[in-house]
Design an enzyme around this catalytic site. Structure first.
Site, PDB file in Angstrom:
ATOM      1  N   SER A 152       2.302   0.821   4.891  1.00 52.63           N
ATOM      2  CA  SER A 152       2.608  -0.591   4.609  1.00 52.63           C
ATOM      3  C   SER A 152       4.015  -0.786   4.048  1.00 52.63           C
ATOM      4  O   SER A 152       4.517   0.040   3.279  1.00 52.63           O
ATOM      5  CB  SER A 152       1.590  -1.110   3.586  1.00 52.63           C
ATOM      6  OG  SER A 152       2.027  -2.313   3.020  1.00 52.63           O
TER       7      SER A 152
ATOM      8  N   GLU B 190       4.641  -2.605   1.761  1.00 54.44           N
ATOM      9  CA  GLU B 190       4.511  -2.712   0.305  1.00 54.44           C
ATOM     10  C   GLU B 190       4.963  -1.428  -0.386  1.00 54.44           C
ATOM     11  O   GLU B 190       5.209  -1.419  -1.588  1.00 54.44           O
ATOM     12  CB  GLU B 190       3.066  -3.037  -0.079  1.00 54.44           C
ATOM     13  CG  GLU B 190       2.594  -4.410   0.376  1.00 54.44           C
ATOM     14  CD  GLU B 190       3.118  -5.560  -0.477  1.00 54.44           C
ATOM     15  OE1 GLU B 190       3.286  -5.366  -1.687  1.00 54.44           O
ATOM     16  OE2 GLU B 190       3.348  -6.646   0.090  1.00 54.44           O
TER      17      GLU B 190
ATOM     18  N   TYR C 281      -1.705  -1.031  -4.895  1.00 53.82           N
ATOM     19  CA  TYR C 281      -1.916  -0.905  -3.440  1.00 53.82           C
ATOM     20  C   TYR C 281      -0.750  -0.161  -2.800  1.00 53.82           C
ATOM     21  O   TYR C 281      -0.945   0.801  -2.039  1.00 53.82           O
ATOM     22  CB  TYR C 281      -2.066  -2.303  -2.825  1.00 53.82           C
ATOM     23  CG  TYR C 281      -1.992  -2.320  -1.305  1.00 53.82           C
ATOM     24  CD1 TYR C 281      -3.100  -1.985  -0.530  1.00 53.82           C
ATOM     25  CD2 TYR C 281      -0.812  -2.681  -0.648  1.00 53.82           C
ATOM     26  CE1 TYR C 281      -3.031  -1.995   0.867  1.00 53.82           C
ATOM     27  CE2 TYR C 281      -0.738  -2.697   0.743  1.00 53.82           C
ATOM     28  CZ  TYR C 281      -1.847  -2.355   1.492  1.00 53.82           C
ATOM     29  OH  TYR C 281      -1.766  -2.369   2.864  1.00 53.82           O
TER      30      TYR C 281
END
Ligand code: NAP
Length: 342
Positions: free
Chosen positions: A128, A130, A152
């Site tokens: 991801s 992120e 996360y």
């Protein structure tokens, strides 16, 4: 059915899993998809895509290594797509430990099981954007340093590095796609994009009169999930395993998303927007934008198949149709949405 390629998709009940299953079924694959044994079955996405009877469902939990091994023994896949995760960034602050267990350590259980059962399986990991956190680079590439800004992102980074380790240590065909945000009418309602399109459709139909959001200045690189699953598949068709970034190369703010969505239904978002500071994350990423040029060049993947405006319109129009037909939607449901972390 010999010569039919076989894929195992974890998280087939999620947004990407459902689109990937539909994509692979259309390509003639035998598709196995994993589901968790929960009290309420969660097959609505497969039903919406009309492929429930075309996917063999196998029970599986990232917390349970035996279930992973059994899924491998049942499916005997050529390709394994690990899309299962605790995937909500906001919720990862509230459930940091279980996010690490599922999204981070769960991947190690998967790769270790593949290594033992059949190391020839080609493996895709859903990494991801992120993981980049608040990057200083104007556009994030495979060389951009990682500095995640949530539990996360941290769990995904761990999984990303384990994927590389298994590739290098055991010679496995294991690769990771670093995907920037991708949305669709199948996105969960907790995500800001879908919350916007769903609630604006509800405002248009007179079910509610406002949408409550947190940080409307956050900027993201948003693509269409249906286009991104093709990139996942392309990564497993190459000669050598390699990581890629899938992104559009454009960033837009949450406010811009809201503006295009409200234009689509003929509303003025400034009249119906409420900002709630409680919905801000403890730490947020100001801006993310990915550089998809390697995926374009090596894989022939098209990052601009669906434009930002088209994506927003597809989502709003789908939610309008949904709200006109589904009877169970009620005000309490919309109220609950306004309180959820994004
Ligand atoms: P999603 O809709 O939230 O789907 C997540 C899937 O994981 C669901 O099928 C869920 O099953 C399953 N799952 C959760 N915990 C599990 C566990 N303990 N064991 C087995 N399965 C479990 O996510 P998505 O948007 O499709 O994203 C797919 C993957 O890409 C995720 O790994 C996500 O983190 C990653 N990713 C997504 C984006 C994006 O913008 N969408 C961007 C970058 C990376 P239930 O249905 O039972 O809950």
């Amino acid at each position: 059915m010999k010569n039919m390629r076989c894929a195992l998709i974890t998280g087939v009940t999620g947004q990407d899993g459902a689109y990937l299953a539909a994509f692979l079924v259309a390509k003639g694959y035998k598709v196995y998809g994993t589901y968790r044994r929960t009290s309420t079955p969660n097959f609505w996405r497969l039903e919406r895509l009309g492929i429930t009877d075309k996917v063999e469902l196998v029970p599986f939990d990232l917390l349970d290594q035996t279930s992973i091994i059994q899924a491998l023994q049942i499916a005997k896949p050529d390709e394994f797509y690990n899309l299962a995760a605790q995937s909500y960034v906001g919720a990862s602050f509230e459930q940091a430990v279980s996010t690490g267990e599922i999204t981070g350590l769960g991947l190690t259980r998967v790769l270790d099981s593949i290594r033992v059962v059949d190391p020839q399986i080609r493996f895709y990991q859903a990494s991801s954007s992120e993981m980049f956190g608040n990057s200083k680079d104007s556009a994030q590439t495979l060389k951009t340093p990682f500095r995640p800004a949530s539990p996360y992102g941290t769990a995904k980074l761990y999984a990303h590095e384990v994927t590389r380790t298994y590739r290098e240590a055991y010679g496995m065909f294991a690769c990771a796609g670093i995907l920037f945000n991708h949305e669709s009418p199948l996105r969960s309602l907790e995500f800001a994009t879908r919350k916007i399109t769903y609630t604006l459709a509800a405002i248009k139909l007179g079910i509610t009169d406002h949408v409550t959001l947190g940080n409307i200045h956050a900027r993201r690189d948003w693509g269409y999930a249906k286009d991104y699953v093709e990139g996942m598949w392309l990564m497993l068709q190459g000669d050598k395993p390699k990581d890629y970034i899938l992104a559009t190369g454009e960033s837009h703010s949450v406010e811009e998303f809201l503006s295009v969505a409200s234009d689509t239904v003929g509303l003025d978002y400034r009249v119906c927007l409420r900002v709630d500071d409680n919905l801000y994350r403890p730490m947020d990423i100001n801006s993310l934008v990915g550089d998809p040029s390697e995926a374009e060049k090596d894989l022939g993947w098209n990052p601009k198949k669906t434009t930002f405006d088209e994506l927003v319109q597809i989502m709003v129009e789908s939610d309008l149709r949904l709200l006109k037909t589904e009877k169970w939607i009620n005000l309490e449901h919309i109220k609950l949405l306004s309180q959820l972390s994004e």
